[in-house]
Design a protein around this motif. Structure first.
Motif, PDB file in Angstrom:
ATOM      1  N   THR A  16       9.264   8.185 -18.364  1.00 28.93           N
ATOM      2  CA  THR A  16       8.502   8.903 -17.348  1.00 28.93           C
ATOM      3  C   THR A  16       8.752  10.401 -17.439  1.00 28.93           C
ATOM      4  O   THR A  16       7.826  11.204 -17.311  1.00 28.93           O
ATOM      5  N   PRO A  60       1.238  13.263  -6.671  1.00 30.57           N
ATOM      6  CA  PRO A  60       0.472  12.831  -7.843  1.00 30.57           C
ATOM      7  C   PRO A  60      -0.823  13.625  -7.955  1.00 30.57           C
ATOM      8  O   PRO A  60      -1.411  14.019  -6.941  1.00 30.57           O
ATOM      9  N   GLU A  64      -5.188  10.843 -10.737  1.00 28.76           N
ATOM     10  CA  GLU A  64      -4.293   9.681 -10.830  1.00 28.76           C
ATOM     11  C   GLU A  64      -4.346   8.851  -9.557  1.00 28.76           C
ATOM     12  O   GLU A  64      -4.384   7.616  -9.602  1.00 28.76           O
ATOM     13  N   THR A  65      -4.352   9.519  -8.410  1.00 29.74           N
ATOM     14  CA  THR A  65      -4.428   8.811  -7.133  1.00 29.74           C
ATOM     15  C   THR A  65      -5.719   8.013  -7.029  1.00 29.74           C
ATOM     16  O   THR A  65      -5.718   6.853  -6.595  1.00 29.74           O
ATOM     17  N   GLU A  67      -7.596   6.877  -9.448  1.00 30.52           N
ATOM     18  CA  GLU A  67      -7.612   5.775 -10.397  1.00 30.52           C
ATOM     19  C   GLU A  67      -6.762   4.608  -9.885  1.00 30.52           C
ATOM     20  O   GLU A  67      -7.156   3.443 -10.002  1.00 30.52           O
ATOM     21  N   ARG A  68      -5.630   4.920  -9.306  1.00 27.97           N
ATOM     22  CA  ARG A  68      -4.782   3.866  -8.761  1.00 27.97           C
ATOM     23  C   ARG A  68      -5.460   3.209  -7.553  1.00 27.97           C
ATOM     24  O   ARG A  68      -5.355   1.992  -7.363  1.00 27.97           O
ATOM     25  N   TYR A  69      -6.157   4.000  -6.761  1.00 28.11           N
ATOM     26  CA  TYR A  69      -6.897   3.447  -5.626  1.00 28.11           C
ATOM     27  C   TYR A  69      -8.010   2.513  -6.102  1.00 28.11           C
ATOM     28  O   TYR A  69      -8.228   1.438  -5.538  1.00 28.11           O
ATOM     29  N   ARG A  70      -8.676   2.918  -7.148  1.00 26.64           N
ATOM     30  CA  ARG A  70      -9.764   2.098  -7.696  1.00 26.64           C
ATOM     31  C   ARG A  70      -9.199   0.767  -8.205  1.00 26.64           C
ATOM     32  O   ARG A  70      -9.780  -0.304  -7.962  1.00 26.64           O
ATOM     33  N   ASP A  71      -8.083   0.822  -8.915  1.00 28.88           N
ATOM     34  CA  ASP A  71      -7.479  -0.401  -9.443  1.00 28.88           C
ATOM     35  C   ASP A  71      -7.028  -1.327  -8.316  1.00 28.88           C
ATOM     36  O   ASP A  71      -7.198  -2.551  -8.391  1.00 28.88           O
ATOM     37  N   TRP A  72      -6.441  -0.734  -7.275  1.00 30.69           N
ATOM     38  CA  TRP A  72      -5.952  -1.549  -6.160  1.00 30.69           C
ATOM     39  C   TRP A  72      -7.112  -2.227  -5.426  1.00 30.69           C
ATOM     40  O   TRP A  72      -7.049  -3.420  -5.121  1.00 30.69           O
ATOM     41  N   CYS A  73      -8.163  -1.469  -5.155  1.00 29.78           N
ATOM     42  CA  CYS A  73      -9.313  -2.038  -4.450  1.00 29.78           C
ATOM     43  C   CYS A  73     -10.041  -3.074  -5.297  1.00 29.78           C
ATOM     44  O   CYS A  73     -10.624  -4.033  -4.764  1.00 29.78           O
ATOM     45  N   THR A  75      -9.016  -5.453  -7.035  1.00 30.20           N
ATOM     46  CA  THR A  75      -8.523  -6.823  -6.893  1.00 30.20           C
ATOM     47  C   THR A  75      -9.052  -7.493  -5.628  1.00 30.20           C
ATOM     48  O   THR A  75      -8.959  -8.721  -5.496  1.00 30.20           O
TER      49      THR A  75
END
Length: 220
Positions: A16, A60, A64-65, A67-73, A75
């Motif tokens: 990281t 962040p 990035e935020t 993209e992570r929100y899109r991935d979480w939603c 599912t």
């Protein structure tokens, strides 16, 4: 009460760190170098010896935020129509000059002025303002395994309760004297210890809209 050992600090693996922006990477390396210097000076660090050397919680990047929100939603969405609506909402929020960039700038300003973590106050508020029953929805519980090294004739509930109380009081005494070494991730990366005072002699006082957390520092 609070669990966020990461709120006041941010700890990173070697991979990281290599991916960080130069300014953040330099800060992280400086912290690790400072920690090694402290270790050389004193092999027995006090509980809060490394608090001042911990890095601030980073913000962040907006992309990035999102993209992570899109991935979480993703599912949770069941249809292409829902996913299409999500994509449109994310693009609108993150468009140049839009509300997303305005809020990101405010968040970065908040982080720059925060002594340690831009998230800590919000996390605390979310915790004490939560109106659902605490024992079921917030507090955690755990079950101990059987004592493997205790003779069967000594495996009574009273014996085990006495040992647990004795061990807890020994731990509290070490915490009160600040003799507990700082938590570490691996051999070189320190973790935040700011939540340890809430382990003992602390209570949550109910309020109409928000509770308060009180600690009796004189309690022994």
């Amino acid at each position: 009460p609070l669990r966020p050992t990461m709120l006041r600090s941010a700890t990173f693996s070697r991979t990281t760190v290599a991916r960080m922006a130069p300014s953040v990477r330099t800060s992280t390396i400086r912290v690790r170098a400072s920690m090694r210097q402290v270790k050389v000076m004193d092999r027995r660090l006090s509980t809060y010896a490394l608090q001042s050397s911990l890095p601030k919680l980073p913000v962040p990047p907006l992309a990035e935020t999102l993209e992570r929100y899109r991935d979480w939603c993703g599912t949770l969405l069941a249809s292409d129509q829902e996913r299409s609506a999500l994509d449109e909402a994310v693009q609108e929020f993150g468009r140049p000059g839009g509300i997303g960039h305005e809020l990101q700038a405010k968040l970065e300003e908040r982080a720059a002025n925060a002594p340690t973590s831009w998230l800590e106050d919000w996390w605390q508020a979310a915790y004490v303002e939560f109106r659902a029953p605490v024992p079921i929805n917030v507090n955690y519980s755990f079950v101990f395994e059987k004592d493997a090294f205790v003779l069967p004739q000594h495996r009574m509930q009273t014996n085990r309760a006495a040992r647990l109380v004795h061990a807890a009081l020994q731990f509290k005494a070490g915490l009160d004297r600040e003799e507990l070494p700082p938590d570490m991730e691996g051999p070189k990366t320190p973790l935040c210890m700011c939540q340890y005072p809430y382990l003992f002699s602390a209570t949550r006082i109910p309020g109409e809209k928000a509770d308060t957390v009180a600690v009796n520092k004189a309690s022994r």
